[in-house]
Design a protein around this motif. Sequence first.
Motif: not given
Length: 184
Positions: A45-58, A60-70, A180-184
Motif C-alpha cells: 500500500n502506498e502512503l497516503p499523501s496526507n500521512d504526516r501532519c506536515k502534509n495535511a490536506e487543506e 478549502k470548502s466546508f460543503n464538500k465530502i472528502y474521501r480517502g483511505s487510511t 476507506e473513509y468519508e469526511l463531511i
Amino acid sequence: PWYSAELNYLLVHEFFAEKGELYKILLAGETFDTTGQYELKVSENELPSNDRCKNAEEIKSFNKIYRGSTVGATPDFVDSDLEKCGITSTDTRGVWYSLTGHGQTLRIEYQLNSYHQDYTKLSVFNGSCGDWSCIGSAEAAPSPWYSSDWNEMLNFEFVALEGKKYLLYLSGGNFETAGEYELI
C-alpha cells in the motif's frame, strides 16, 4: 453464522515490511484437523499523501465530502503523546487535514470502513504540527464483528475562530483499524 460449514472469514494483517528483509508467512488452522483450500493475497500500500501532519490536506470548502483511505498510513504518535486528544495507542495511524476557521460553528462528520472493527477516532488540534493544543476528540463504536457495514458516523462540533488554523487527525483505534473513509 459462526456455526456454518460454508463460512470463511477474511483475515487481513498489515505490517511495515522493511526493504530487503525476507518475511515468511505461516497459514494454519486453529486445530490440527482444520484444513481446506485457501487464497492468499499479498499487496503493498502506498502512503497516503496526507500521512504526516506536515502534509495535511487543506480543506478549502466546508460543503464538500472528502474521501480517502487510511490504509498504508503510518503511526504518528509516541508514548509521551498518549492520551492527547483521544489518541490511546502508539500504533494508531491516520491521516491529516488542515483548515482555517471562519468564525462559525463547524460540524465535522467522519466515518471509517475497516476490515478490523475498532473505534473510529477524530482528533482536532489548533496550532501547527508538533506545537498544537487539543480542541477535542470524538470516537464512534465499531460495527458488529460479523457486519461488513461502515462504522458508525461520528460528529464533532466546535467554534472555528476567524483566521485560526486547525488540524484534524482521522484514525482508528489501533494499527489494524484502517480503511476507506468519508469526511463531511
